[in-house]
Motif scaffolding. Structure first.
Motif, PDB file in Angstrom:
ATOM      1  N   ALA A 110     -61.847  14.543   1.496  1.00 48.61           N
ATOM      2  CA  ALA A 110     -61.412  14.690   2.890  1.00 48.61           C
ATOM      3  C   ALA A 110     -59.901  14.509   3.007  1.00 48.61           C
ATOM      4  CB  ALA A 110     -62.133  13.684   3.779  1.00 48.61           C
ATOM      5  N   ARG A 111     -59.366  13.528   2.282  1.00 46.03           N
ATOM      6  CA  ARG A 111     -57.920  13.275   2.356  1.00 46.03           C
ATOM      7  C   ARG A 111     -57.138  14.429   1.729  1.00 46.03           C
ATOM      8  NH1 ARG A 111     -54.725   8.471   2.820  1.00 46.03           N
ATOM      9  NH2 ARG A 111     -52.626   8.843   2.040  1.00 46.03           N
ATOM     10  N   LEU A 112     -57.634  14.951   0.605  1.00 45.51           N
ATOM     11  CA  LEU A 112     -56.945  16.053  -0.053  1.00 45.51           C
ATOM     12  C   LEU A 112     -57.001  17.311   0.808  1.00 45.51           C
ATOM     13  CD1 LEU A 112     -58.138  15.494  -3.730  1.00 45.51           C
ATOM     14  CD2 LEU A 112     -55.978  14.817  -2.690  1.00 45.51           C
ATOM     15  N   PHE A 113     -58.139  17.549   1.451  1.00 45.90           N
ATOM     16  CA  PHE A 113     -58.249  18.678   2.381  1.00 45.90           C
ATOM     17  C   PHE A 113     -57.270  18.507   3.530  1.00 45.90           C
ATOM     18  CE2 PHE A 113     -59.831  20.809   6.117  1.00 45.90           C
ATOM     19  CZ  PHE A 113     -60.290  22.036   5.652  1.00 45.90           C
ATOM     20  N   GLN A 114     -57.200  17.297   4.069  1.00 45.50           N
ATOM     21  CA  GLN A 114     -56.297  17.011   5.183  1.00 45.50           C
ATOM     22  C   GLN A 114     -54.850  17.275   4.797  1.00 45.50           C
ATOM     23  OE1 GLN A 114     -56.490  13.054   7.235  1.00 45.50           O
ATOM     24  NE2 GLN A 114     -54.396  12.884   6.520  1.00 45.50           N
ATOM     25  N   GLN A 115     -54.463  16.862   3.598  1.00 47.08           N
ATOM     26  CA  GLN A 115     -53.085  17.092   3.153  1.00 47.08           C
ATOM     27  C   GLN A 115     -52.764  18.578   3.114  1.00 47.08           C
ATOM     28  OE1 GLN A 115     -52.593  15.094  -0.596  1.00 47.08           O
ATOM     29  NE2 GLN A 115     -52.716  13.053   0.302  1.00 47.08           N
ATOM     30  N   GLY A 116     -53.697  19.375   2.558  1.00 48.36           N
ATOM     31  CA  GLY A 116     -53.459  20.811   2.493  1.00 48.36           C
ATOM     32  C   GLY A 116     -53.399  21.440   3.867  1.00 48.36           C
ATOM     33  N   PHE A 117     -54.302  21.010   4.765  1.00 40.10           N
ATOM     34  CA  PHE A 117     -54.359  21.597   6.108  1.00 40.10           C
ATOM     35  C   PHE A 117     -53.112  21.246   6.916  1.00 40.10           C
ATOM     36  CE2 PHE A 117     -55.579  21.774  10.564  1.00 40.10           C
ATOM     37  CZ  PHE A 117     -56.249  22.984  10.634  1.00 40.10           C
ATOM     38  N   VAL A 118     -52.759  19.969   6.939  1.00 44.72           N
ATOM     39  CA  VAL A 118     -51.607  19.538   7.744  1.00 44.72           C
ATOM     40  C   VAL A 118     -50.322  20.157   7.230  1.00 44.72           C
ATOM     41  CG1 VAL A 118     -50.204  17.543   8.415  1.00 44.72           C
ATOM     42  CG2 VAL A 118     -52.696  17.388   8.487  1.00 44.72           C
ATOM     43  N   THR A 119     -50.157  20.178   5.910  1.00 43.71           N
ATOM     44  CA  THR A 119     -48.935  20.729   5.329  1.00 43.71           C
ATOM     45  C   THR A 119     -48.769  22.202   5.692  1.00 43.71           C
ATOM     46  OG1 THR A 119     -48.993  19.181   3.479  1.00 43.71           O
ATOM     47  CG2 THR A 119     -47.724  21.194   3.167  1.00 43.71           C
ATOM     48  N   SER A 120     -49.858  22.962   5.603  1.00 47.86           N
ATOM     49  CA  SER A 120     -49.775  24.383   5.927  1.00 47.86           C
ATOM     50  C   SER A 120     -49.606  24.610   7.430  1.00 47.86           C
ATOM     51  CB  SER A 120     -51.035  25.105   5.429  1.00 47.86           C
ATOM     52  OG  SER A 120     -50.925  26.498   5.611  1.00 47.86           O
ATOM     53  N   MET A 121     -50.315  23.855   8.257  1.00 50.36           N
ATOM     54  CA  MET A 121     -50.207  24.027   9.701  1.00 50.36           C
ATOM     55  C   MET A 121     -48.829  23.661  10.226  1.00 50.36           C
ATOM     56  SD  MET A 121     -52.741  25.428  11.219  1.00 50.36           S
ATOM     57  CE  MET A 121     -52.300  24.995  12.910  1.00 50.36           C
ATOM     58  N   ALA A 122     -48.152  22.739   9.525  1.00 53.12           N
ATOM     59  CA  ALA A 122     -46.820  22.328   9.977  1.00 53.12           C
ATOM     60  C   ALA A 122     -45.793  23.447   9.813  1.00 53.12           C
ATOM     61  CB  ALA A 122     -46.361  21.085   9.201  1.00 53.12           C
ATOM     62  N   ASN A 123     -46.140  24.453   9.023  1.00 51.64           N
ATOM     63  CA  ASN A 123     -45.244  25.583   8.822  1.00 51.64           C
ATOM     64  C   ASN A 123     -45.619  26.705   9.792  1.00 51.64           C
ATOM     65  OD1 ASN A 123     -43.494  27.508   7.852  1.00 51.64           O
ATOM     66  ND2 ASN A 123     -44.688  27.953   6.029  1.00 51.64           N
TER      67      ASN A 123
END
Length: 209
Positions: A110-123
């Motif tokens: 869940a944490r690794l998914f969150q990192q990928g999602f947040v990082t991409s959405m921030a762009n």
């Protein structure tokens, strides 16, 4: 969609990815080094899920709104920069115990998914990018939704393969690094996260990235 147009689209996307690793790719390299390629798949899934949201936003015409809303763009972007920098600092400052293991637990799916999602959405540049890219290859005389689906799915497949390739390269690096110290691994991965934050900080709405 005509086959020649589709092949042209493949070429454009291939050129877009023929660059040094970007923010999301640095993230998956870091997570692959620390957690292995199998777990880093969750990071890739988070990144691609965010891309799906961005594609839908572009399809609904939100790209133009984002392009004219500098305040919202910068707020989300700098949140992403702070998020990545925070992860990086946590890794750099993580302590090792007497056995050489770091005191921080491995990342959960869940944490690794969150990192990928947040990082991409921030762009948010990605929304503008999709909004500018897709119309160039759509035939308005044909149904638009199936064409958007093909273009979007193609992009996601290519992006996913490239993310996993970067993750595999991270695994190759990890084999050498883990012979030395997990503390060194954390510091290198933390440095990658801070580098990713720097890349995101440099993003703007000009289509040169």
């Amino acid at each position: 969609m005509a086959l020649d147009i589709y092949f042209l689209y493949l070429g454009v996307v291939a050129v877009f990815f023929a660059t040094p690793p970007d923010t999301s790719q640095l993230l998956i390299i870091s997570n692959s080094i620390r957690h292995g390629l199998r777990r880093s798949v969750y990071t890739a899934a988070g990144d691609l899920s965010a891309n799906c949201v961005q594609m839908v936003a572009a399809a609904f015409g939100l790209a133009a709104i984002i392009a004219t809303s500098a305040t919202a763009f910068h707020l989300i972007k700098w949140f992403g920069v702070a998020y990545l920098a925070w992860i990086g600092l946590q890794l750099i400052l993580a302590k090792e115990d007497a056995t050489g293991r770091t005191t921080r637990a491995s990342g959960t799916p869940a944490r690794l998914f969150q990192q990928g999602f947040v990082t991409s959405m921030a762009n948010l540049f990605a929304v503008v990018f999709f909004g500018a890219l897709f119309p160039q290859f759509i035939n308005p005389a044909s149904p638009v939704v199936p064409q958007l689906f093909v273009l979007g799915l193609t992009y996601l497949v290519i992006d996913g393969v490239i993310l996993l390739l970067w993750g595999w390269l991270g695994i190759r690096a990890a084999r050498a690094l883990r012979r030395r110290s997990l503390g060194l691994v954390n510091k290198i991965c933390g440095g990658l996260m801070i580098a990713a934050a720097g890349l995101l900080a440099g993003k703007d709405l000009q289509p040169h990235s």
